[in-house]
Scaffold this motif. Structure first.
Motif, mmCIF file in Angstrom:
data_model
loop_
_atom_site.group_PDB
_atom_site.id
_atom_site.type_symbol
_atom_site.label_atom_id
_atom_site.label_comp_id
_atom_site.label_asym_id
_atom_site.label_seq_id
_atom_site.Cartn_x
_atom_site.Cartn_y
_atom_site.Cartn_z
ATOM 1 N N THR A 1 -26.856 19.685 -28.934
ATOM 2 C CA THR A 1 -27.092 19.417 -30.353
ATOM 3 C C THR A 1 -26.158 20.297 -31.167
ATOM 4 N N SER B 1 -27.511 19.053 -22.222
ATOM 5 C CA SER B 1 -27.784 18.294 -23.442
ATOM 6 C C SER B 1 -27.377 19.132 -24.651
ATOM 7 N N GLN C 1 -16.926 12.402 -34.706
ATOM 8 C CA GLN C 1 -18.377 12.436 -34.482
ATOM 9 C C GLN C 1 -18.812 11.253 -33.618
ATOM 10 N N ARG D 1 -25.769 15.088 -29.964
ATOM 11 C CA ARG D 1 -26.576 14.852 -31.166
ATOM 12 C C ARG D 1 -26.095 15.774 -32.286
ATOM 13 N N PHE D 2 -25.985 15.236 -33.499
ATOM 14 C CA PHE D 2 -25.523 16.033 -34.651
ATOM 15 C C PHE D 2 -26.631 16.192 -35.676
ATOM 16 N N LEU D 3 -26.799 17.410 -36.175
ATOM 17 C CA LEU D 3 -27.655 17.672 -37.329
ATOM 18 C C LEU D 3 -26.754 18.290 -38.380
ATOM 19 N N GLY E 1 -23.093 11.239 -25.974
ATOM 20 C CA GLY E 1 -24.472 11.752 -25.954
ATOM 21 C C GLY E 1 -24.718 13.024 -26.745
ATOM 22 N N GLU F 1 -20.762 11.272 -30.166
ATOM 23 C CA GLU F 1 -22.055 10.586 -30.045
ATOM 24 C C GLU F 1 -22.020 9.608 -28.884
ATOM 25 N N ARG G 1 -21.148 18.464 -22.123
ATOM 26 C CA ARG G 1 -21.582 17.114 -21.732
ATOM 27 C C ARG G 1 -21.051 16.751 -20.355
ATOM 28 N N GLU H 1 -30.516 23.215 -22.409
ATOM 29 C CA GLU H 1 -30.571 22.613 -23.732
ATOM 30 C C GLU H 1 -29.687 23.506 -24.597
#
Ligand code: FAD
Length: 400
Positions: A169, A167, A191, A200-202, A198, A195, A162, A144
């Motif tokens: 973020t 995974s 972006q 993930r964006f914060l 796969g 995406e 990826r 992760e």
């Protein structure tokens, strides 16, 4: 004489050393680098082919050691420059003093760290081959990954991770990846590309701490979110390596301050990521952290170190940068921002032209390699935005 000493055996330093020989310099050339060796390697593959495991380290070599030895370029690895005495024309190193007739400073940059976060297993920066291999080893454990910073290093690592089934973020205070470089619209397009794979964006959120006992366990954000993490990559920019020059008397207030010909002092020139120079083409100071500028600096700096003052060349360079993500090439040249014209090809290719008044100043392309090459060439002479747009549009209409 003592000859020329080059500190830093990466893109800028190696090209500078070779340029000395290209300019018929026949004196001693000594290139020092803190890295262990046995060869200099190129950095772009560290977030691409080497990280993906497509290449091994020897393939990422900048030059075969023999190629430098053949030109009587004496490259010494594992040697740290620790100080510079300008008056005595001597570099102080971990292996003793190294006097010089001319000095080329090419010590590059090093990743910024998260303030207040101590080193721990699983917490990575990415600048060296050993950091690349350590990151790759962590990816192979299946993980992760949290990437702090959506700049080009972060986004290239996201793409590589990826591809390895990790995974991912990505956290950044900005509201789109590479927004500072590409602008908001292209940043958002980038972006969506990630995406689609796969990621993930914060976004719009900062990291306040990285926690763990023996190794990384979680990342905490300023809105209270806690992300579980086995691996953390910090890609929040780099700072020029000038600490060893702090007592030299040279100006290192924002990188090594050089003039338009890359001189930091008489007989001392700078090249590459470490340099902040006055670029006469744009009449402004620049500090550029890109491969091609480092190479071009090396050539100009070496030529000027050897030549008489009336032969010195200006470093009037056009900045250029590329990045590869999921097989898509993103390229930028010149000065971008301000006024823009967007020219789209098929849905995934786009060229953004930037101008000052009606004149072309810069170009960014996603895909569209041929159109980019054309626009980059137009940057070298005065060209109107209208003419550039026509040229790019006709190439894009023909698929490139
Ligand atoms: P560096 O490559 O930083 O080399 C400086 C050298 O100096 C190092 O080898 C270091 O060990 C040595 N050194 C430092 N201090 C001392 C000391 N005190 N004593 C002795 N030796 C010292 N650019 C692009 O345009 N496109 C890309 O796709 C791209 N991808 C990249 C991917 C990664 C992962 C990284 C890290 C960079 C990437 N870059 C890319 C940027 C590019 O690699 C740099 O602009 C380039 O390496 C700068 O070269 P340099 O010679 O100035 O400095």
């Amino acid at each position: 004489g003592h000859g020329v000493v080059v500190v830093g055996a990466s893109v800028a330093g190696v090209h500078a050393a070779e340029a000395l020989r290209d300019n018929a310099y026949s004196g001693p050339i000594t290139v020092l680098d803190a890295e262990p060796g046995p060869a200099s390697y190129d950095r772009p593959p560290l977030s691409k082919q080497l990280l993906l495991g497509e290449w091994d380290l020897p393939r990422a070599a900048l030059r075969a050691p023999a190629a430098l030895a053949d030109r009587h370029i004496d490259t010494r690895y594992g040697v740290h420059a620790v100080g510079l005495d300008v008056d005595a024309a001597t570099v102080h190193t971990s292996h003793g003093p190294q006097p010089f007739d001319g000095l080329i400073i090419a010590t590059g940059a090093t990743p910024r760290r998260l303030p207040g976060v101590a080193p721990m297993a699983g917490l990575h920066g990415l600048r060296t081959a050993s950091e690349c291999l350590a990151l790759r080893a962590d990816f192979e454990r299946g993980a992760e990954l949290v990437i702090v910073g959506a700049g080009f290093i972060g986004m290239e690592v996201a793409a590589a991770a990826r591809a390895m089934g990790v995974s991912v973020t990505v956290v950044d205070t900005l509201d789109a990846p590479m927004a500072g470089q590409l602008g908001r619209e292209l940043g958002q397009q980038l972006q969506r590309l990630h995406e689609g794979h796969g990621v993930r964006f914060l976004l719009g959120r900062g990291v306040t701490s990285v926690r763990g006992v023996d190794r990384v366990e979680s990342v905490e954000l300023d809105d209270g979110t806690v992300l579980r993490a086995d691996v953390v990559l910090v890609g929040i920019g780099a700072r020029p390596v000038t600490d060893w020059l702090s007592r030299s008397g040279l100006d290192t207030s924002d990188g090594l301050i050089c003039d338009r010909r890359l001189f930091a002092a008489p007989q001392i020139v700078g090249a590459g990521d470490v340099v902040n120079w006055h670029n006469p083409r744009y009449d402004r100071r620049m500090r550029i952290e890109h491969w091609t500028t480092a190479m071009e600096h090396g050539a100009v700096a070496a030529g000027n170190l050897l030549g008489d003052a009336d032969e010195h060349r200006d470093a009037d360079l056009v900045p250029y940068f590329w990045s590869d993500q999921y097989g898509v090439r993103i390229q930028q040249a010149g000065i971008t921002g301000a006024t823009t014209r967007v020219v789209r090809g098929d849905p995934d290719t786009v060229v953004v032209l930037s101008g000052d008044a009606d004149l072309l100043t810069g170009v960014i392309a996603v895909g569209a390699d041929r159109a980019f090459v054309r626009a980059r060439r137009l940057l070298r002479k005065p060209c109107t935005l209208d003419d550039a747009e026509d040229a790019v549009a006709s190439l894009l209409a023909r698929g490139g």
